[in-house]
Design a protein around this motif. Structure first.
Motif, PDB file in Angstrom:
ATOM      1  N   LEU A   3      -6.012  10.940  -1.357  1.00 40.70           N
ATOM      2  CA  LEU A   3      -6.690   9.594  -0.625  1.00 40.70           C
ATOM      3  C   LEU A   3      -8.125   9.114  -0.689  1.00 40.70           C
ATOM      4  N   TRP A   4      -8.323  10.336  -0.306  1.00 40.20           N
ATOM      5  CA  TRP A   4     -10.284   9.918  -1.074  1.00 40.20           C
ATOM      6  C   TRP A   4     -10.631  10.082  -2.298  1.00 40.20           C
ATOM      7  N   GLU A  63      -6.832  10.781   8.254  1.00 40.36           N
ATOM      8  CA  GLU A  63      -8.298   9.284   8.021  1.00 40.36           C
ATOM      9  C   GLU A  63      -8.286  10.454  10.237  1.00 40.36           C
ATOM     10  N   LYS A 109      -1.603   9.672   5.282  1.00 40.90           N
ATOM     11  CA  LYS A 109      -2.950   9.417   5.896  1.00 40.90           C
ATOM     12  C   LYS A 109      -3.698   9.066   7.287  1.00 40.90           C
ATOM     13  N   GLU A 130       0.108   3.854   1.252  1.00 40.05           N
ATOM     14  CA  GLU A 130       1.733   4.155   3.287  1.00 40.05           C
ATOM     15  C   GLU A 130       2.627   3.484   4.002  1.00 40.05           C
ATOM     16  N   SER A 173       1.134  -1.422   0.113  1.00 43.58           N
ATOM     17  CA  SER A 173      -0.141  -0.153  -0.066  1.00 43.58           C
ATOM     18  C   SER A 173       0.264   1.450   0.326  1.00 43.58           C
ATOM     19  N   TRP A 207      -0.265   7.407  -4.819  1.00 45.90           N
ATOM     20  CA  TRP A 207      -1.255   7.269  -4.133  1.00 45.90           C
ATOM     21  C   TRP A 207      -2.737   7.391  -4.834  1.00 45.90           C
TER      22      TRP A 207
END
Ligand SMILES: *Cc1c(COP(=O)(O)O)cnc(C)c1O
Length: 430
Positions: A212-213, A284, A280, A9, A7, A85
């Motif tokens: 990230l999103w 988060e 991350k 991260e 991943s 990412w």
């Protein structure tokens, strides 16, 4: 490097860095140097041949380091990490978000071209589009989030410049109201006006939800742009920008960057690499805090309406559908309309004790500001109404503080607003 199974991260601490090239140093050093020594005249010549495109790369050859305006290890390694990412082929880092955006426009648009853009844009971008690009002979046409695909197409055709459409540039969610724009719809529009001679590009400013999103490249965009000053930097201590996309487009932008001279310096590269290690974790936690705060605001008697992606429901129709298709999280940006107008909004802002009154967003600390008189002061009165930028609107960027402290602070500032309103009434009565 084929590390596709790890991943992002997990790779942020090590990817693309080779300790054996830096005395075994665990962390990537700051390469504070303007120029690089060639091991021989032949090597210098070979580096320049590649840099000037005089020959193709040999098998396994990496472009050599020449001069820090062209490249620097802190930038190169940062760019490779940023790509993970968004699953991008290539990336270019700039000294600010604005220089990333300006270079994209200047490099990829020609005089006579048409640029179609979404409203509202970030204030700096809006100014650059309306007042700078137009001076260079680029035609610009804005659309609004509530317009349908057919309405936007009709507007492009009515402009008489459909054959010169070169780029669709959008910002989603839009600042400050979190209105979503459908990236796939923009891709369809771009394809409709592309032909064998030209591809209409789709470029997305992903500062609000990325990296990230929201992954615009997976939704059909050609380029994704960032103010790395915001979530990527994340500590409100550095200004930087980035653009990600395919090798061909990013190659062009790097040529533009070489001649504008607006690359980020090695310190900025190093600071952003440090920031990426906790990206991350930070984002988060910011989102968890924002979700709780938005729920409380949504119940609060002093508040008219909360604009937060996490509050979208099926009854919101298209906005909800775009959210489901395009976003992986509701993010950490909230806007809310306080009951009242500028005076009430100012009382709230002046009453905050922990949350700081400042523009910008995405940092570890929570910030509050008043879009109508601050970030969006330049928007015309008609557009303010159309875009929902009311005098009672407050924007919050939620940080990583203890959520109970944030809630305490926001509630006490809202109470002050209510108390002052009562006082006013009392004064009027007497
Ligand atoms: C801040 C911001 C920019 C400009 O970035 P700078 O790093 O300040 O130059 C562009 N777009 C959005 C959405 C922003 O929030």
């Amino acid at each position: 490097m084929k590390n596709a199974n790890f991943s992002p991260e997990s790779l942020m601490m090590s990817y693309a860095y080779r300790p054996e090239l830096s005395e075994g140093s665990l962390k990537c050093p700051i390469f504070q140097t303007s120029t690089f020594v060639f091991s021989s005249a032949e090597q210098g010549k070979a580096h320049f041949e590649l840099a000037y495109g005089l020959r193709q790369k040999n098998e396994g050859e990496e472009p050599g380091l020449i001069y820090s305006r062209i490249n620097n290890p802190d930038l190169q390694i940062l760019e490779e990490r940023l790509c993970l990412w968004d699953k991008a082929e290539a990336g270019a880092v700039f000294e600010s978000g604005m220089s990333a955006i300006a270079t994209t426009f200047m490099e990829l648009l020609q005089p006579g071209d048409l640029l179609l853009f979404s409203n509202p844009l970030y204030g700096g971008t809006d100014h650059f589009v309306r007042h700078f690009l137009t001076r260079w002979g680029v035609n610009v046409l804005g659309f609004h989030p509530e317009q349908s695909e057919a309405e936007i197409a009709a507007m492009v055709e009515a402009s008489g410049m459909a054959d010169r459409l070169a780029m669709i540039y959008l910002e989603t969610p839009a600042n400050p109201t979190n209105t979503l724009i459908d990236i796939q719809m923009c891709r369809r529009l771009a394809d409709r006006y592309s032909n064998p001679e030209k591809t209409v590009l789709v470029a997305v400013d992903n500062t609000y939800l990325g990296p990230l999103w929201q992954h615009p490249l997976q939704q059909g965009a050609d380029l994704v742009l960032y103010s790395a000053t915001k979530y990527i930097g994340g500590h409100s201590d550095v200004i930087a920008g980035a653009v990600l996309g395919n090798n061909e487009l990013i190659g062009k932008l790097k040529v533009g960057r070489t001649f504008f001279g607006n690359m980020a310096g090695p310190w900025t590269g190093w600071l952003l690499m440090r920031s990426l290690e906790t990206l991350k974790l930070r984002m988060e936690e910011q989102c968890r805090n924002a979700q709780k705060i938005a729920q409380v605001l949504n119940q609060h008697p002093q508040i008219q309406k909360v604009h937060y992606l996490g509050l979208l429901q099926e009854s919101d129709g298209e906005q909800y559908e775009i959210y489901q298709r395009q976003c992986l999280s509701p993010g950490a940006m909230i806007a809310f309309e306080i009951k009242g107008s500028e005076a009430e909004a100012f009382r709230f802002l002046n009453g905050l004790r922990l949350v700081k009154l400042a523009v910008s967003l995405g940092g570890t600390e929570s910030l509050a500001q008043h879009p109508a008189s601050m970030t969006h002061a330049g928007v015309s009165p008609e557009d303010k109404v159309r875009l929902g930028i009311h005098d009672g609107l407050v924007r919050l960027s939620i940080g990583v503080e203890n959520v109970n402290d944030l809630l305490f602070d926001i509630k006490q500032a809202l109470e002050k607003t209510a108390v002052s309103q009562t006082n006013q009434v009392v004064e009027e009565v007497y």
